[in-house]
Motif scaffolding. Structure first.
Motif, PDB file in Angstrom:
ATOM      1  N   GLU A 141      18.668  14.343  83.257  1.00  0.00           N
ATOM      2  CA  GLU A 141      19.015  14.160  81.853  1.00  0.00           C
ATOM      3  C   GLU A 141      17.801  13.596  81.127  1.00  0.00           C
ATOM      4  O   GLU A 141      17.151  12.682  81.615  1.00  0.00           O
ATOM      5  CB  GLU A 141      20.211  13.209  81.703  1.00  0.00           C
ATOM      6  N   VAL A 142      17.510  14.184  80.003  1.00  0.00           N
ATOM      7  CA  VAL A 142      16.382  13.713  79.206  1.00  0.00           C
ATOM      8  C   VAL A 142      16.924  13.138  77.905  1.00  0.00           C
ATOM      9  O   VAL A 142      17.077  13.853  76.921  1.00  0.00           O
ATOM     10  CB  VAL A 142      15.396  14.869  78.912  1.00  0.00           C
ATOM     11  N   PRO A 143      17.271  11.851  77.905  1.00  0.00           N
ATOM     12  CA  PRO A 143      17.798  11.276  76.677  1.00  0.00           C
ATOM     13  C   PRO A 143      16.684  11.074  75.675  1.00  0.00           C
ATOM     14  O   PRO A 143      15.508  11.266  75.995  1.00  0.00           O
ATOM     15  CB  PRO A 143      18.367   9.923  77.125  1.00  0.00           C
ATOM     16  N   GLY A 144      17.060  10.661  74.486  1.00  0.00           N
ATOM     17  CA  GLY A 144      16.070  10.531  73.430  1.00  0.00           C
ATOM     18  C   GLY A 144      15.250   9.263  73.509  1.00  0.00           C
ATOM     19  O   GLY A 144      14.146   9.252  74.044  1.00  0.00           O
ATOM     20  N   GLU A 145      15.808   8.168  73.045  1.00  0.00           N
ATOM     21  CA  GLU A 145      15.032   6.962  72.773  1.00  0.00           C
ATOM     22  C   GLU A 145      14.505   6.300  74.042  1.00  0.00           C
ATOM     23  O   GLU A 145      15.022   6.472  75.131  1.00  0.00           O
ATOM     24  CB  GLU A 145      15.875   5.969  71.979  1.00  0.00           C
ATOM     25  N   GLY A 146      13.502   5.462  73.803  1.00  0.00           N
ATOM     26  CA  GLY A 146      12.733   4.860  74.883  1.00  0.00           C
ATOM     27  C   GLY A 146      13.545   4.076  75.883  1.00  0.00           C
ATOM     28  O   GLY A 146      13.250   4.093  77.069  1.00  0.00           O
ATOM     29  N   ASN A 147      14.576   3.392  75.437  1.00  0.00           N
ATOM     30  CA  ASN A 147      15.340   2.610  76.397  1.00  0.00           C
ATOM     31  C   ASN A 147      16.812   2.991  76.348  1.00  0.00           C
ATOM     32  O   ASN A 147      17.700   2.150  76.513  1.00  0.00           O
ATOM     33  CB  ASN A 147      15.146   1.109  76.139  1.00  0.00           C
ATOM     34  N   PHE A 148      17.067   4.255  76.109  1.00  0.00           N
ATOM     35  CA  PHE A 148      18.452   4.730  76.019  1.00  0.00           C
ATOM     36  C   PHE A 148      19.208   4.408  77.304  1.00  0.00           C
ATOM     37  O   PHE A 148      20.338   3.934  77.288  1.00  0.00           O
ATOM     38  CB  PHE A 148      18.442   6.240  75.768  1.00  0.00           C
ATOM     39  N   VAL A 149      18.557   4.650  78.421  1.00  0.00           N
ATOM     40  CA  VAL A 149      19.201   4.387  79.711  1.00  0.00           C
ATOM     41  C   VAL A 149      19.373   2.878  79.911  1.00  0.00           C
ATOM     42  O   VAL A 149      20.453   2.392  80.240  1.00  0.00           O
ATOM     43  CB  VAL A 149      18.363   4.997  80.856  1.00  0.00           C
ATOM     44  N   GLY A 150      18.270   2.151  79.643  1.00  0.00           N
ATOM     45  CA  GLY A 150      18.312   0.709  79.851  1.00  0.00           C
ATOM     46  C   GLY A 150      19.359   0.037  78.977  1.00  0.00           C
ATOM     47  O   GLY A 150      20.088  -0.846  79.438  1.00  0.00           O
ATOM     48  N   ALA A 151      19.446   0.449  77.719  1.00  0.00           N
ATOM     49  CA  ALA A 151      20.405  -0.176  76.813  1.00  0.00           C
ATOM     50  C   ALA A 151      21.822   0.015  77.338  1.00  0.00           C
ATOM     51  O   ALA A 151      22.663  -0.889  77.241  1.00  0.00           O
ATOM     52  CB  ALA A 151      20.262   0.421  75.416  1.00  0.00           C
ATOM     53  N   HIS A 152      22.094   1.180  77.916  1.00  0.00           N
ATOM     54  CA  HIS A 152      23.422   1.397  78.496  1.00  0.00           C
ATOM     55  C   HIS A 152      23.595   0.579  79.769  1.00  0.00           C
ATOM     56  O   HIS A 152      24.661   0.026  80.006  1.00  0.00           O
ATOM     57  CB  HIS A 152      23.653   2.883  78.753  1.00  0.00           C
ATOM     58  N   ASP A 153      22.528   0.507  80.574  1.00  0.00           N
ATOM     59  CA  ASP A 153      22.598  -0.331  81.772  1.00  0.00           C
ATOM     60  C   ASP A 153      22.960  -1.763  81.399  1.00  0.00           C
ATOM     61  O   ASP A 153      23.655  -2.470  82.137  1.00  0.00           O
ATOM     62  CB  ASP A 153      21.228  -0.362  82.479  1.00  0.00           C
ATOM     63  N   MET A 154      22.447  -2.198  80.248  1.00  0.00           N
ATOM     64  CA  MET A 154      22.602  -3.588  79.830  1.00  0.00           C
ATOM     65  C   MET A 154      23.938  -3.845  79.137  1.00  0.00           C
ATOM     66  O   MET A 154      24.193  -4.945  78.664  1.00  0.00           O
ATOM     67  CB  MET A 154      21.463  -3.985  78.878  1.00  0.00           C
ATOM     68  N   GLY A 155      24.737  -2.778  79.012  1.00  0.00           N
ATOM     69  CA  GLY A 155      26.057  -2.971  78.431  1.00  0.00           C
ATOM     70  C   GLY A 155      26.104  -2.880  76.925  1.00  0.00           C
ATOM     71  O   GLY A 155      27.030  -3.403  76.307  1.00  0.00           O
ATOM     72  N   ALA A 156      25.115  -2.237  76.317  1.00  0.00           N
ATOM     73  CA  ALA A 156      25.163  -2.028  74.869  1.00  0.00           C
ATOM     74  C   ALA A 156      26.126  -0.880  74.583  1.00  0.00           C
ATOM     75  O   ALA A 156      25.749   0.174  74.086  1.00  0.00           O
ATOM     76  CB  ALA A 156      23.772  -1.747  74.324  1.00  0.00           C
ATOM     77  N   HIS A 157      27.366  -1.093  74.925  1.00  0.00           N
ATOM     78  CA  HIS A 157      28.384  -0.057  74.853  1.00  0.00           C
ATOM     79  C   HIS A 157      29.722  -0.762  74.654  1.00  0.00           C
ATOM     80  O   HIS A 157      29.988  -1.762  75.329  1.00  0.00           O
ATOM     81  CB  HIS A 157      28.374   0.740  76.173  1.00  0.00           C
ATOM     82  N   PRO A 158      30.564  -0.272  73.786  1.00  0.00           N
ATOM     83  CA  PRO A 158      31.799  -1.022  73.469  1.00  0.00           C
ATOM     84  C   PRO A 158      32.761  -1.117  74.649  1.00  0.00           C
ATOM     85  O   PRO A 158      33.584  -2.042  74.682  1.00  0.00           O
ATOM     86  CB  PRO A 158      32.411  -0.229  72.323  1.00  0.00           C
ATOM     87  N   GLY A 159      32.648  -0.198  75.591  1.00  0.00           N
ATOM     88  CA  GLY A 159      33.629  -0.216  76.669  1.00  0.00           C
ATOM     89  C   GLY A 159      33.070  -0.660  78.005  1.00  0.00           C
ATOM     90  O   GLY A 159      33.797  -0.785  78.982  1.00  0.00           O
ATOM     91  N   LEU A 160      31.783  -0.894  78.051  1.00  0.00           N
ATOM     92  CA  LEU A 160      31.168  -1.159  79.348  1.00  0.00           C
ATOM     93  C   LEU A 160      30.345  -2.444  79.309  1.00  0.00           C
ATOM     94  O   LEU A 160      29.514  -2.645  78.420  1.00  0.00           O
ATOM     95  CB  LEU A 160      30.266   0.014  79.746  1.00  0.00           C
ATOM     96  N   LEU A 161      30.580  -3.252  80.279  1.00  0.00           N
ATOM     97  CA  LEU A 161      29.771  -4.461  80.461  1.00  0.00           C
ATOM     98  C   LEU A 161      28.459  -4.057  81.160  1.00  0.00           C
ATOM     99  O   LEU A 161      28.344  -2.928  81.637  1.00  0.00           O
ATOM    100  CB  LEU A 161      30.544  -5.457  81.327  1.00  0.00           C
ATOM    101  N   PRO A 162      27.494  -4.958  81.255  1.00  0.00           N
ATOM    102  CA  PRO A 162      26.269  -4.593  81.978  1.00  0.00           C
ATOM    103  C   PRO A 162      26.606  -4.039  83.365  1.00  0.00           C
ATOM    104  O   PRO A 162      27.526  -4.519  84.027  1.00  0.00           O
ATOM    105  CB  PRO A 162      25.512  -5.920  82.079  1.00  0.00           C
ATOM    106  N   GLY A 163      25.860  -3.032  83.749  1.00  0.00           N
ATOM    107  CA  GLY A 163      26.108  -2.413  85.047  1.00  0.00           C
ATOM    108  C   GLY A 163      27.294  -1.469  85.018  1.00  0.00           C
ATOM    109  O   GLY A 163      27.883  -1.176  86.066  1.00  0.00           O
ATOM    110  N   TYR A 164      27.684  -1.009  83.845  1.00  0.00           N
ATOM    111  CA  TYR A 164      28.770  -0.018  83.684  1.00  0.00           C
ATOM    112  C   TYR A 164      30.121  -0.536  84.173  1.00  0.00           C
ATOM    113  O   TYR A 164      30.934   0.226  84.681  1.00  0.00           O
ATOM    114  CB  TYR A 164      28.391   1.306  84.372  1.00  0.00           C
ATOM    115  N   LYS A 165      30.325  -1.833  84.075  1.00  0.00           N
ATOM    116  CA  LYS A 165      31.627  -2.390  84.469  1.00  0.00           C
ATOM    117  C   LYS A 165      32.548  -2.296  83.261  1.00  0.00           C
ATOM    118  O   LYS A 165      32.227  -2.842  82.200  1.00  0.00           O
ATOM    119  CB  LYS A 165      31.469  -3.852  84.897  1.00  0.00           C
ATOM    120  N   PRO A 166      33.700  -1.635  83.412  1.00  0.00           N
ATOM    121  CA  PRO A 166      34.587  -1.498  82.256  1.00  0.00           C
ATOM    122  C   PRO A 166      35.106  -2.863  81.776  1.00  0.00           C
ATOM    123  O   PRO A 166      35.493  -3.696  82.599  1.00  0.00           O
ATOM    124  CB  PRO A 166      35.745  -0.635  82.779  1.00  0.00           C
TER     125      PRO A 166
END
Lengths: 623, 866
Positions: free
Chosen positions: B541-566
């Motif tokens: 997968e080739v996402p766009g922004e520089g830390n797109f993957v990292g930001a998700h890893d870090m839990g910058a997501h409304p449903g996921l805590l860091p490490g993709y923990k719901p």
């Protein structure tokens, strides 16, 4: 002219023999034939008009069934063109104009007489010579490759077949294994005719042995030397000999496709080669299952853009691949990694054309011609200050003196031979005192020249050797691809120094600088262009150092050529004061009163030499 | 295989296939070179590396000649050294050499220009490469003290018309490195040699400008140039940097290793690092030329601002932080939301979500460029967790590449370089794209499915595979049906499937064209199904922004805590609650679009805006808005407090690239103005609101906490290697053999009112709020952001000519674009790129996330159109 048989593909050597038989049978041996050279040189001399005029004559006399008018390839002595040979007598006319056709037809074809004014005059004996076979220019040659040119129509494959064409291919296909073919070429002693003289059989063998399924053969027809036109002449005049050689080569090497690389400045060669390739394909000499065998091979004609350096094999490869024609460092050699990285065998036009001869007549026959290490014949384009210019084919080992004086008829205008520039612009100068040198790869190389692609430019005593070196160096520095530093910059610096010398700015140390730079370029450059580019300057330095010194230290040009170093003046005792020179002088540099000696104002004089040419009293001198 | 040879009498061992030069250098034997460059195919231009080899005719060049068993090489005989001096002086005869051999050159200090004896045109202090010129070193090493030739100055005009770098071919030594890097490495084919002999020169075909010749200004030519012939405009006269800091470019998800060159506290240049594992020394225009102008932009926010009496006024950090703490105190819980940036560091993203969750007790944290609004958001994010596929470096080994919904040639040029490298090695390229991009045209097979039917096409490809490979779920699928649904010919579907199945190793590369499309969830499943059905095909997968993957890893997501923990899982919450010392909300928060909708509806009252949001008029509804950004944006007009953020060049931290590689960015210069790293700002606000809870004193401290909560990051802490970083590895979820997916998935359909489908392209010429095209001089010449591509026939029908201004209208809003028609665009579809940062908005709600929407397009005058 024979109608091209459109019998379709020939499926076996047997069928080829039958076809040849049927062509020969249809040919009426008693039929007269007017053969007119259709090479580029003669075409420039209006030979197409001559052909039309002869056709008209034949039609006028309704003798189409008794007389053939045939276009042939180049006969060699282009200076005499348009050339007409009338068979069966074998009478040759030179410099024939269309308006001469009527006389030649009515006198020679109808009555068997000779038209005196159209005959060739031997410059040595001043005798008129009627028959081709008696002309010394031809008589002293061994025309193994060029022989076909003057008797066949290059656009008619049947002409070639009738003369035994493609029989070598048939022999190879039916009787010889690829290994035997390679061995035969090796034993023949044939060496690459492109100039470097690498043994052809050895090259084939290494290409054959390189383990790859895809291989290529390439015909190098990028003849770029000024004044050299033997490759063109063969491609224009006898293209099938090259094609047959290439098919045999491909069979021996294991190649399945090939290219004929011709400069696009050779439109007729391109055209005739294309016609020949198509005809050969239609007959089944090219394409799948050549002559019904398992062997398949096809050819393409590729037009080069006309860069001199594309004659270098790696640059040629780059050019075919669609890249800038620039050489690359070898190894790997093309026989290992050539076109598109595949093993590629590149040979010169003449090399390929020699192959059918070797196969047909045997390698023993071929290797009997020539010297110990240089076998067979060499074709030279003999130009310059000789009486007979043109293409000459001679056995290796002949001396330069024989070429220049016996075939070339000696120097024009009663002047003295000074040297020959042999091997094209990157060849070297050989002075007159070494004219007894046998012409072969080793001797020429030792003398500081090369066989090159075979240009011989004869130079007389009115040529300045420094100026000559400058001329060729300039050609080469302009044609250098510019890739490697030594060639790009070294040649430019050499040229700058030579320019300084001929323009009177030479200084102490210039010769030494040339002697440092030239070997540097020779040893340090990437490709053959750089390796040989300093030959003109090095060989002239070797044999004519005194001329350099005269230019530099005495500010004098011994040959009286270099304008900055010469001065025109009037010899008062001889001048009649006619004023002819004064009228022609564009610079108005000559003044005087009528009937009194004139004088040249050297400040205004641009040293064009018109005054000297004009003066009937030889009252102008140059010093 | 190792071969033994002798160099200068010294027995040497070398790998077969290496060159004499490589063998000599490996054994510390110096052979001078000028045209050689380790990344480039040797060419033998400069002739300086000539050596003597026994039994070899002539003098071979060490750079091109492979070693052989028993070879006897001499590299430093007197005659060779003499030759080299001669060759070098020949080279210098066309290069101003006073600066090289002048006996006073060492005294020519920076401020002593007057003692120089050379004219301006002949260099000395006036060469951009002074101090870094390879010729200067070469002259020393070769021992050249005199050049006997007069300078033959070419007198060529300096070429300055193109952006980013100038070309002074008077200084060129024709080593050909630029030409080779452009042709052989970048495969851009812009540079070539022109003319012959002494007039030979480097240039473009027919002397076009670089822009016209299709140059993408990657700067690779500038980086390999040994002299001052090519010099970047920005750093041309800056001279030698005083410090060089290894870091990572943050502009896209490739994560190229760069060196940040610093002089006098300013970034003067960024160049690719040759040891960069993702980029091999290569960069694109953004990383090479786009950093300095952003870092030192005049638009940078330099001091905190607080709104007083309707106006933003400069205040101290203390005042600003207090204002924020005070302002946010009233809006804890669901009325607070945070919008983060996928370009910030892991530390910044982690602290932002922690602040939202632990301090503000809300799960409303999302990225401005996160996945589009639909229930698949979690599943899509999950695909990032499972990244373990091929690395960027693996692409070059691929025998077949299928690119779908991505255009790396333009968006991620360094990935594009690897693809081109593979292609030049004979790899087959299959492109699935509705647009006739450069990549589509360069590919062996270009499939142009109807918009929204990618997953159906992929299903067809799986079906077209050998029977035993096709999963039973698809056995009944008819290829004719697929062909009619997608508009792709049946034979092409079969060919594409065979190409992937028959050429191993194969890689499928997909990007935001897939993930941000409304049917992205289905398409991703289909991609994985195809990959496993075709037999172990790698997926990237080739996402766009520089830390797109990292930001998700870090839990910058409304449903996921860091490490993709719901967040909904009590078990997952527990460990975070223990570490953070607070209770966490179990309710998943709002996605970006929901946050905006919530603001519109008044449900969200306070917002921390740290992401690259387009201008949003909804923000006016907020009771309290904190904008934390690097530059001034239009959204500042609604802000109550503005907090200036540092860029990646001004702080330490980590970024996680598309391979899952965690790499360090390092502080190269002090933060510009009074700006601060994001994590520091959040720490200080959090501590003001709940004193003593956050005690990080550095980015390392933040990462240490991340590692304690997300074990996948244990190798990837700030202690990881300076260059290359380390891969973070999540517990691999079992590889799905086949994931059934819904063949009829949602497809956007044009309506009568909006008859065309607009497909948006993610514009990666952005860093946080900064648009590179605004901030970086010349970038607008490279990236055309205002164009609307439409089909030639559609344009004719609508009476729109090329260059005309058009109105693009959707149910959400409208925008203006310049029309450009193209035969490579399918009928009924229009394309444009979306600006995420400052600048004209396009469909404020849909723009950043949704990929395709129905629109109408008409001429600006209001006449004609559809």
């Amino acid at each position: 002219m024979l109608a091209t048989k459109t019998a379709g593909r020939i499926k076996s050597p047997r069928e080829l023999a039958d076809l040849r038989e049927s062509i020969l049978q249809k040919k009426n041996p008693d039929k007269a034939c007017i053969m007119i050279c259709g090479g580029t040189g003669c075409i420039a001399g209006e030979s197409l008009g001559v052909i039309a005029a002869f056709r008209e004559e034949v039609a006028k006399h309704s003798m189409e069934d008794k007389v053939d008018v045939q276009i042939t390839g180049c006969h060699g002595p282009c200076e005499w063109g348009p050339l007409v040979v009338i068979q069966p007598q074998g009478i040759m006319y030179q410099k024939v104009r269309p308006q001469d056709a009527a006389a030649a037809f009515s006198e020679t074809v109808l009555k068997g007489n000779v038209v005196d004014r159209l005959l060739y005059v031997d410059p040595l004996t001043s005798q008129k010579v009627a028959h081709v076979q008696d002309i010394p220019f031809y008589k002293k040659q061994t025309r193994v490759l060029l022989g076909g040119n003057s008797s066949i129509d290059p656009t008619q494959i049947n002409d070639y077949i009738a003369r035994g064409g493609y029989s070598a291919l048939a022999k190879v296909i039916s009787d010889m294994s690829p290994e035997v073919v390679v061995e035969s070429v090796k034993l023949s002693g044939l060496r690459g005719r492109g100039g470097a003289g690498f043994p052809t059989g050895v090259k084939w063998e290494s290409c054959r042995k390189s383990g790859s399924r895809t291989k290529y053969v390439v015909c190098n027809g990028d003849e770029g030397d000024p004044g050299a036109y033997m490759d063109r002449s063969i491609l224009e005049g006898n293209p099938h000999s090259v094609i047959e050689g290439m098919i045999i080569g491909a069979y021996a090497i294991g190649a399945s496709s090939g290219f004929i690389y011709v400069r696009n400045e050779y439109p007729l060669a391109v055209k005739n080669a294309r016609i020949a390739v198509d005809a050969a394909r239609a007959y089944g000499f090219l394409g799948a299952n050549v002559l019904g065998s398992d062997f398949s091979f096809d050819l393409k004609v590729f037009e080069g853009g006309g860069a001199f350096v594309c004659g270098e094999e790696t640059a040629l490869i780059a050019s075919i691949e669609g890249r800038r024609g620039t050489p690359r460092q070898r190894p790997p050699y093309p026989t290992e990694s050539g076109l598109w990285g595949m093993p590629t065998n590149i040979n010169n036009v003449k090399t390929w054309a020699t192959i059918p001869v070797i196969i047909n007549r045997g390698h023993e026959w071929y290797s009997a011609i020539g010297t110990q290490r240089s076998k067979g014949t060499a074709i030279f384009s003999l130009v310059g200050k000789v009486k007979n210019t043109g293409l000459v084919e001679v056995p290796m080992g002949i001396t330069l003196r024989q070429i220049v004086f016996d075939i070339g008829g000696g120097i024009r205008d009663g002047r003295k031979a000074k040297a020959v520039q042999i091997g094209g612009p990157s060849g070297g100068c050989i002075p007159e005192r070494l004219f007894d040198l046998p012409v072969d790869y080793e001797s020429l190389s030792e003398a500081g020249a090369t066989m090159g692609s075979g240009g011989i430019i004869v130079v007389d005593d009115s040529t300045c050797m420094v100026d000559l070196a400058k001329y060729f160096t300039n050609f080469l520095q302009c044609e250098s691809c510019g890739k490697c530093a030594t060639c790009r910059l070294g040649l430019k610096r050499i040229y700058d120094i030579l320019s300084d010398i001929v323009e009177g700015r030479g200084k102490e140390g210039d010769i030494e600088q040339l002697e440092t730079l030239a070997p540097l370029v020779k040893k340090g450059s990437l490709c053959g262009l750089g390796h040989t580019a300093t030959n003109p300057v090095q060989s002239t330095l070797r044999y004519f150092r005194d001329e350099y010194e005269a230019h530099i230290f005495e500010k004098r040009c011994p040959a009286k050529v270099c304008r900055a170093l010469i001065r025109y003046s009037v010899i008062p005792d001889l001048c009649t004061g006619c004023g002819a020179c004064s009228k022609l002088c564009q610079e108005q540099a000559i003044h005087g009163e009528p009937k009194k000696p004139f004088a040249i104002d050297s400040a205004k004089c641009v040293k064009c030499g018109v005054c000297m040419e004009t003066c009937t009293y030889h009252a102008i001198k140059v010093e | 295989m190792t071969v033994s040879l002798t160099i200068n009498g010294k027995p040497v061992k070398a790998e077969a296939g290496t060159t004499i030069l490589e063998a000599a250098r490996a054994n510390n034997l110096y052979i001078p070179t000028l045209c050689h460059h380790p990344e480039l195919t040797p060419a033998g231009h400069c002739r300086l590396c000539l050596v003597e080899v026994d039994k070899v005719r002539g003098l071979p060049t060490a750079c091109t000649t492979p070693v052989a068993e028993g070879m006897v090489v001499r590299t430093d005989t007197e005659s060779l050294q003499e030759m080299r001096r001669e060759i070098l002086s020949l080279i210098l005869s066309e290069h101003p050499y006073t600066c090289l051999i002048c006996d006073r050159r060492t005294e020519c200090g920076e401020y002593q220009g007057t003692i120089r004896k050379a004219a301006v045109t002949t260099g000395c202090q006036y060469c951009p490469k002074n101090g870094q010129c390879e010729l200067q070193e070469l002259v020393e090493r070769v021992g050249l003290h005199e050049v006997r030739y007069p300078i033959s100055y070419r007198g060529l005009p300096v070429e300055q018309d193109d952006p980013f770098f100038d070309r002074d071919y008077n200084l060129c030594v024709l080593c050909g490195r630029c030409v080779r890097v452009c042709q052989d490495v970048r495969h851009a084919g812009v540079l070539t040699f022109a003319y012959r002999g002494n007039e030979a020169i480097v240039g473009t075909a027919f002397g076009q400008s670089h822009l016209d010749a299709g140059c993408q200004f990657c700067g690779a030519c500038v980086d390999v140039c040994p002299t001052g012939a090519l010099a970047d405009k920005r750093g041309k006269w800056e001279g030698v940097p005083t410090s060089v800091i290894p870091s990572v470019c943050s502009y896209c998800s490739v994560g190229c290793a760069i060196d940040v060159q610093v002089k006098n506290g300013r970034v003067i240049r960024t160049v690719g690092r040759d040891d960069g594992v993702t980029n091999d020394g290569q960069l694109c225009v953004r990383g090479r030329f786009g950093v300095v102008d952003v870092v030192h932009s005049l638009a940078r926010l330099r001091a905190p601002l607080v709104r007083r009496n309707g106006r933003l006024v400069e205040v101290s950090w203390e005042e600003a932080l207090h204002a924020v703490a005070q302002g946010l105190n009233q809006y804890r819980g669901q009325q607070f939301a945070a919008i983060g940036s996928a370009a910030s560091t892991n530390e910044e993203s982690y602290t932002l979500q922690k602040f939202t969750r632990a301090t503000m007790h809300s799960n409303n944290v999302a990225l401005a460029t996160g996945y589009p609004k639909h229930e698949g958001s979690v599943e899509l994010a999950d695909s990032l967790k499972n990244i373990s596929g091929p690395s960027i470096r693996d692409i070059r080994q691929a025998a077949c590449i299928m690119a779908i919904g991505t255009n790396p040639f333009d968006s991620h040029p360094v990935v594009g370089v690897e693809m081109r490298r593979a292609m030049s090695n004979g790899a087959r390229l299959v492109t699935v794209d509705a647009r006739g991009t450069k990549m589509a045209k360069a590919s062996e097979l270009w499939l142009q499915p109807k918009i929204g039917t990618d997953h159906i096409l992929l299903a067809g490809m799986i079906r077209a595979l050998a029977k035993e490979r096709c999963p039973p779920q698809l056995a009944e699928l008819s290829l004719a049906e697929v062909a009619s649904a997608t508009g792709v010919r049946e034979e092409a579907i079969v060919d594409a499937a065979n190409m992937i199945a028959q050429h191993a190793p194969a890689i499928i590369i997909y990007g935001s064209g897939v993930t941000h499309h409304i049917s992205g969830k289905e398409t991703i499943k289909a991609i994985h199904s195809l990959a496993s059905a075709a037999g172990g095909v790698g997926v990237m997968e080739v996402p766009g922004e520089g830390n797109f993957v990292g930001a998700h890893d870090m839990g910058a997501h409304p449903g996921l805590l860091p490490g993709y923990k719901p967040v909904s899982s009590p078990e997952a919450r527990k460990s975070f609650e223990a570490r953070w010392g607070t209770e966490l909300s179990p309710n998943p928060g709002r996605t970006y679009e929901d946050i905006i909708a919530g603001i519109r509806q008044g449900e969200i009252k306070a917002l921390w805006l740290a992401g690259e949001a387009p201008p949003l008029k909804e923000l006016a509804n907020l009771a309290f808005l904190v904008v934390q950004d690097i530059v001034s944006t239009e959204n500042l007009q609604y802000a109550h407090v503005v907090l200036p953020s540092a860029t990646f060049a001004e702080m330490d931290g980590t970024l996680t690239n598309l391979e899952g590689r965690v790499q360090r960015v390092r502080q190269a210069i002090p933060p510009v103005g009074d700006s601060r790293p994001g994590w520091m700002i959040l720490r200080d606000v959090a501590n003001l609101m709940e004193p003593g809870r956050w005690n990080y004193s550095s980015a390392e401290d933040v990462m240490a906490e991340v590692v304690s909560l997300v074990p996948a990051y244990r190798d990837a802490s700030c202690q990881s290697p300076a260059v290359g970083g380390a891969l973070r590895r999540f517990e691999p979820s079992p590889k799905p053999e086949f994931v059934p997916f819904d063949l009829d998935g949602p497809r956007p359909l044009a309506t009568e009112e909006f008859p065309l489908t607009l497909v948006t392209d993610r514009n990666l010429f952005c860093y946080r709020g900064a648009r590179l095209t605004d901030q970086v001089k010349g970038m607008d010449l490279v990236k055309d952001e205002d164009t609307l591509l439409l089909n030639t026939e559609d344009a004719k029908r609508l009476g729109i000519s090329d260059g005309a201004m058009v109105d693009v209208t959707s149910q959400y809003g409208n925008a203006q674009r310049v029309a450009e028609s193209s035969g490579g665009v399918p009928a009924g579809v229009v394309f444009t790129s979306v600006n995420r940062g400052v600048g004209s908005p396009l469909f404020p709600l849909m723009a950043p996330t949704a990929k395709a929407i129905p629109v109408k397009v008409c001429r600006r005058s209001g006449q004609g159109g559809a």
